[in-house]
Scaffold this active site. Structure first.
Site, PDB file in Angstrom:
ATOM      1  N   LYS A 204      -9.865   1.126  -2.602  1.00 53.47           N
ATOM      2  CA  LYS A 204     -10.101   0.632  -1.229  1.00 53.47           C
ATOM      3  C   LYS A 204     -11.538   0.897  -0.802  1.00 53.47           C
ATOM      4  O   LYS A 204     -12.014   2.035  -0.825  1.00 53.47           O
ATOM      5  CB  LYS A 204      -9.135   1.344  -0.274  1.00 53.47           C
ATOM      6  CG  LYS A 204      -9.082   0.793   1.135  1.00 53.47           C
ATOM      7  CD  LYS A 204      -7.999   1.552   1.929  1.00 53.47           C
ATOM      8  CE  LYS A 204      -7.701   0.926   3.273  1.00 53.47           C
ATOM      9  NZ  LYS A 204      -6.575   1.621   3.950  1.00 53.47           N
TER      10      LYS A 204
ATOM     11  N   GLU B  42       0.845  -1.203   0.000  1.00 60.28           N
ATOM     12  CA  GLU B  42       0.000   0.000   0.000  1.00 60.28           C
ATOM     13  C   GLU B  42       0.883   1.257   0.000  1.00 60.28           C
ATOM     14  O   GLU B  42       1.898   1.293   0.699  1.00 60.28           O
ATOM     15  CB  GLU B  42      -0.876  -0.015   1.261  1.00 60.28           C
ATOM     16  CG  GLU B  42      -1.914   1.097   1.323  1.00 60.28           C
ATOM     17  CD  GLU B  42      -2.789   1.024   2.585  1.00 60.28           C
ATOM     18  OE1 GLU B  42      -2.335   0.434   3.593  1.00 60.28           O
ATOM     19  OE2 GLU B  42      -3.917   1.535   2.558  1.00 60.28           O
TER      20      GLU B  42
ATOM     21  N   CYS C  61      -5.399  -3.365   2.753  1.00 58.90           N
ATOM     22  CA  CYS C  61      -5.199  -3.120   4.183  1.00 58.90           C
ATOM     23  C   CYS C  61      -6.454  -3.402   5.018  1.00 58.90           C
ATOM     24  O   CYS C  61      -6.820  -4.554   5.219  1.00 58.90           O
ATOM     25  CB  CYS C  61      -4.690  -1.691   4.362  1.00 58.90           C
ATOM     26  SG  CYS C  61      -3.764  -1.435   5.905  1.00 58.90           S
TER      27      CYS C  61
END
Lengths: 234, 234
Positions: free
Chosen positions: A118, A48, A159
């Site tokens: 995301k 990331e 994440c």
């Protein structure tokens, strides 16, 4: 005569250490992808925010259009050069008047295979430990994304997305055999949840799970946990 | 004047060691529930198959009707005597021409609050390690079950049910704050998954998760892992 397809492949996770210099970040990431490919990796993931320090103050400065920005162009050329499937970790993406945390994936021919934004923004407040609010600056994506290789289908998360079993279950239902989460857990959530979530997603869904982190930089405002890992479902 | 409701309560997990003598199994379980209550437990759980050895060969011999069998009657009387919410682990239940792996729950007044039949039967074949096929003898339940206390709502699962995040997520969506899984993992699945699954269910759903196991008996045909535990979501 049927084409013979290899049943195994090599996946490499590049745990690079992005600093404040974007050009150097891209150069270092490229060197490490080349090293992985030269060691036989056929699929490579970056972590990331591999082109930027991680932090809401940095995203407006480092964000770029995708695929027409320097970082994404580099990914495309690098995938073609190394003949790998290259999972481009994530970068802050400028799109219209918003910023997303975005992963783009390129095939060995340099063509873009996926663009994933995301879904679950990292808004956390553990009193006395860590407070972080991605949604101050970022907008959430709306769509899960998979891509295909000659070996299997992959599912993408970034994440904090790994905290949600529903997304992993959706990818399992779509036939993914490997889930890749570029990430940057920190010194609070890392020891508490990093390995736990990778193992849980693998056991729950009976898939391989790869968590690719940036390296730890104790001088950064956000100190990453590191510990990139791949978990087998068995 | 509003009734004051305590925000905390004490939950005890009884890790008893059932043998081949059903009467003794019930007596020992009752002793341990009384001991827990005398130490302040307000909610007590027994483990899976607390009245019988665990194994498909035993279920037809040890099964009983619920609630009109000796084991369930004992649970009702014991809950009333100890003034606890008593989660009756599980017993092989005879119902019509089928056998279920069944948990019944009683309140401090002795009334039955829930009847839960294991949804996910444990059919496993790890070559060289363990093969077990509950579905040779048992039928699966069809319905998740919750029950209410003055502190919060509880959700029920049995053993292998914990492998499925969907059930825990359903209970979370219904407002459960505690999930209780009477269980009997073995020496293969225990070290691999017992703690992992309890922690995963807690973190995923932000609930407390209690896994209540039978004790380990290395002379049994099925050797349980033990390691009863309660996990906080924090």
């Amino acid at each position: 005569m049927a084409t013979k397809v290899a049943q195994t492949f090599r996946l490499a996770l590049v745990q690079c250490l992005p600093g404040s210099n974007k050009v150097k970040n891209l150069q270092r990431a490229a060197e490490m992808v080349r090293e992985a490919a030269s060691n036989g990796a056929q699929v490579v993931s970056l972590p990331e925010c591999f082109n930027s320090p991680y932090g809401t103050r940095y995203f407006p400065e480092y964000c770029e259009p995708v695929p027409d920005g320097d970082s994404t162009r580099m990914l495309s050329e690098l995938a073609k050069e190394t003949k790998t499937y290259l999972i481009g970790g994530s970068i802050p993406e400028k799109y219209q008047d918003k910023i997303y945390n975005t992963c783009s994936v390129f095939g060995p021919d340099g063509n873009q295979l996926a663009l994933y934004r995301k879904l679950h923004l990292f808004d956390i407040d553990v009193p006395g430990k860590i407070k972080f609010t991605e949604s101050d600056v970022l907008s959430p994506g709306q769509t899960p994304q998979t891509f295909d290789t000659e070996w299997c289908k992959f599912g993408l998360g970034i994440c904090y997305d790994a905290r949600f079993p529903e997304l992993a279950g959706l990818y399992r239902n779509r036939g993914c055999k490997v889930l890749v989460y570029p990430g940057a857990f920190n010194m609070t959530t890392g020891p508490a949840h990093w390995e736990l979530l990778a193992r849980a997603r693998s056991v729950d869904c009976q898939v391989y799970t790869a968590f690719c982190s940036v390296a730890r930089d104790e001088s950064a405002t956000y100190v990453a946990w590191g510990h990139s890992l791949i978990v087998s479902p068995w």
